[in-house]
Design an enzyme around this catalytic site. Sequence first.
Site, PDB file in Angstrom:
ATOM      1  N   TYR A 143     -39.217 -59.330 -22.305  1.00 19.59           N
ATOM      2  CA  TYR A 143     -38.025 -58.457 -22.286  1.00 19.59           C
ATOM      3  C   TYR A 143     -37.061 -58.950 -23.359  1.00 19.59           C
ATOM      4  CZ  TYR A 143     -34.029 -55.720 -20.701  1.00 19.59           C
ATOM      5  OH  TYR A 143     -32.952 -54.838 -20.664  1.00 19.59           O
ATOM      6  N   SER A 147     -29.458 -55.158 -25.378  1.00 19.74           N
ATOM      7  CA  SER A 147     -29.057 -55.947 -24.197  1.00 19.74           C
ATOM      8  C   SER A 147     -28.554 -57.320 -24.632  1.00 19.74           C
ATOM      9  CB  SER A 147     -30.271 -56.138 -23.284  1.00 19.74           C
ATOM     10  OG  SER A 147     -29.958 -57.019 -22.238  1.00 19.74           O
TER      11      SER A 147
HETATM   12  N1  LIG Z   1     -28.915 -52.060 -16.258  1.00 19.25           N
HETATM   13  C1  LIG Z   1     -28.586 -53.149 -16.927  1.00 19.25           C
HETATM   14  O1  LIG Z   1     -27.997 -54.113 -16.372  1.00 19.25           O
HETATM   15  C2  LIG Z   1     -28.903 -53.251 -18.393  1.00 19.25           C
HETATM   16  C3  LIG Z   1     -28.402 -54.348 -19.096  1.00 19.25           C
HETATM   17  C4  LIG Z   1     -28.671 -54.461 -20.457  1.00 19.25           C
HETATM   18  C5  LIG Z   1     -29.418 -53.497 -21.089  1.00 19.25           C
HETATM   19  N2  LIG Z   1     -29.917 -52.428 -20.385  1.00 19.25           N
HETATM   20  C6  LIG Z   1     -30.714 -51.443 -21.114  1.00 19.25           C
HETATM   21  O2  LIG Z   1     -30.160 -50.153 -20.938  1.00 19.25           O
HETATM   22  C7  LIG Z   1     -31.185 -49.178 -21.126  1.00 19.25           C
HETATM   23  C8  LIG Z   1     -31.116 -48.168 -19.992  1.00 19.25           C
HETATM   24  O3  LIG Z   1     -31.515 -48.808 -18.794  1.00 19.25           O
HETATM   25  P1  LIG Z   1     -30.856 -48.479 -17.378  1.00 19.25           P
HETATM   26  O4  LIG Z   1     -30.284 -49.731 -16.861  1.00 19.25           O
HETATM   27  O5  LIG Z   1     -30.010 -47.273 -17.480  1.00 19.25           O
HETATM   28  O6  LIG Z   1     -32.187 -48.218 -16.502  1.00 19.25           O
HETATM   29  P2  LIG Z   1     -32.844 -46.929 -15.859  1.00 19.25           P
HETATM   30  O7  LIG Z   1     -31.891 -46.202 -14.969  1.00 19.25           O
HETATM   31  O8  LIG Z   1     -34.105 -47.425 -15.263  1.00 19.25           O
HETATM   32  O9  LIG Z   1     -33.155 -45.972 -17.118  1.00 19.25           O
HETATM   33  C9  LIG Z   1     -34.247 -46.175 -17.943  1.00 19.25           C
HETATM   34  C10 LIG Z   1     -34.510 -44.894 -18.721  1.00 19.25           C
HETATM   35  O10 LIG Z   1     -35.639 -45.163 -19.573  1.00 19.25           O
HETATM   36  C11 LIG Z   1     -36.511 -44.066 -19.487  1.00 19.25           C
HETATM   37  N3  LIG Z   1     -37.889 -44.449 -19.777  1.00 19.25           N
HETATM   38  C12 LIG Z   1     -38.609 -45.476 -19.258  1.00 19.25           C
HETATM   39  N4  LIG Z   1     -39.876 -45.434 -19.716  1.00 19.25           N
HETATM   40  C13 LIG Z   1     -39.947 -44.349 -20.540  1.00 19.25           C
HETATM   41  C14 LIG Z   1     -40.987 -43.759 -21.297  1.00 19.25           C
HETATM   42  N5  LIG Z   1     -42.233 -44.272 -21.313  1.00 19.25           N
HETATM   43  N6  LIG Z   1     -40.721 -42.635 -22.007  1.00 19.25           N
HETATM   44  C15 LIG Z   1     -39.473 -42.102 -21.999  1.00 19.25           C
HETATM   45  N7  LIG Z   1     -38.433 -42.636 -21.337  1.00 19.25           N
HETATM   46  C16 LIG Z   1     -38.687 -43.734 -20.595  1.00 19.25           C
HETATM   47  C17 LIG Z   1     -36.387 -43.588 -18.041  1.00 19.25           C
HETATM   48  O11 LIG Z   1     -36.824 -42.239 -17.955  1.00 19.25           O
HETATM   49  P3  LIG Z   1     -38.187 -41.758 -17.264  1.00 19.25           P
HETATM   50  O12 LIG Z   1     -38.608 -42.802 -16.286  1.00 19.25           O
HETATM   51  O13 LIG Z   1     -37.815 -40.449 -16.637  1.00 19.25           O
HETATM   52  O14 LIG Z   1     -39.145 -41.567 -18.395  1.00 19.25           O
HETATM   53  C18 LIG Z   1     -34.881 -43.705 -17.842  1.00 19.25           C
HETATM   54  O15 LIG Z   1     -34.239 -42.541 -18.279  1.00 19.25           O
HETATM   55  C19 LIG Z   1     -32.506 -49.947 -21.190  1.00 19.25           C
HETATM   56  O16 LIG Z   1     -32.915 -50.101 -22.516  1.00 19.25           O
HETATM   57  C20 LIG Z   1     -32.136 -51.316 -20.622  1.00 19.25           C
HETATM   58  O17 LIG Z   1     -32.980 -52.331 -21.145  1.00 19.25           O
HETATM   59  C21 LIG Z   1     -29.667 -52.289 -19.052  1.00 19.25           C
END
Ligand SMILES: NC(=O)c1ccc[n+]([C@@H]2O[C@H](COP(=O)([O-])OP(=O)(O)OC[C@H]3O[C@@H](n4cnc5c(N)ncnc54)[C@H](OP(=O)(O)O)[C@@H]3O)[C@@H](O)[C@H]2O)c1
Length: 251
Positions: free
Chosen positions: A153, A140
């Site tokens: 975070y 991120s």
């Molecule tokens: N959205 C943004 O603006 C943004 C910006 C920068 C970086 N990111 C990064 O992008 C990545 C994806 O996030 P997203 O935005 O797509 O959010 P999201 O839709 O909430 O996806 C998060 C994913 O992480 C999985 N996860 C969470 N806890 C877990 C666990 N204990 N074991 C296995 N899987 C787990 C969830 O699956 P389950 O709950 O089914 O396990 C889900 O598939 C993250 O690392 C986030 O920090 C996001």
Amino acid sequence: MVKKIIVIGASSGIGKAIAEAELKNGSEVVLVARREKELKAIASKWNKKGQTKPAILVVADVTQFASAEKTVAKAIGELGGLDEVYYASGVMPAVASDEYNIAKDLQMLNVNTLGAVAYINPIATYFAKQGKGKIVGISSIAGERGRKGAPVYNTSKAALNTYLEALRNRLAEKNVQVTTIKPGFVKTEMTEGLDLPEKGLLKAITSEEAAEQILKIVAKGKDEAFVPGIWKLVALIIVNIPNFIFKKLSI
Ligand SMILES: NC(=O)c1ccc[n+]([C@@H]2O[C@H](COP(=O)([O-])OP(=O)(O)OC[C@H]3O[C@@H](n4cnc5c(N)ncnc54)[C@H](OP(=O)(O)O)[C@@H]3O)[C@@H](O)[C@H]2O)c1
């Protein structure tokens, strides 16, 4: 040749979009996450009735570190090999500006950082032996600097960046690519309810747009990249703000 891919954190958001983009490209993809219902919904879209390929489910919690190696071996076994892995699992619970909460902090460090280490370590071993492979970590922009709003975070992503950089340096001579992806604002479950910009240079993009950009970056063999690219400029500014000013900013 059909590419064999593991996406960890494939049940929603960026990971799901990457998995579906790869399935669309004709790859075989192991989808890893905890929510079986969400994974099954993706698989039923891509697999013919009664078949378990090209979308293969592996239900797992990345914080079960002791079983990570076994889960990776199972995924590689189901695929019959491995070309690429994407680590997209992540959590970002809301943290108040005066809140110091070890339960939330541990959850972030366990999922965002240690889960990545637990899952990527055995894959690094496999790729080093194979003499090729691609490892992609979704980090991120938040890892560039320690900010008031999200101390742990930020820490979890900075640590992930350093781990991926070290792996990149370690695995370069083994012909293994390690790419660090640093997204800005992406509309996903994680950012639901947040007031993300809808317009302007820093507007939030969809997870499908993010996935499309990420796949291009990986295909180009880049070491690291911001998604969208404009966040590189933001990062450049942020990392160069002196501490005495940064302290006073409410970012
Ligand atoms: N959205 C943004 O603006 C943004 C910006 C920068 C970086 N990111 C990064 O992008 C990545 C994806 O996030 P997203 O935005 O797509 O959010 P999201 O839709 O909430 O996806 C998060 C994913 O992480 C999985 N996860 C969470 N806890 C877990 C666990 N204990 N074991 C296995 N899987 C787990 C969830 O699956 P389950 O709950 O089914 O396990 C889900 O598939 C993250 O690392 C986030 O920090 C996001």
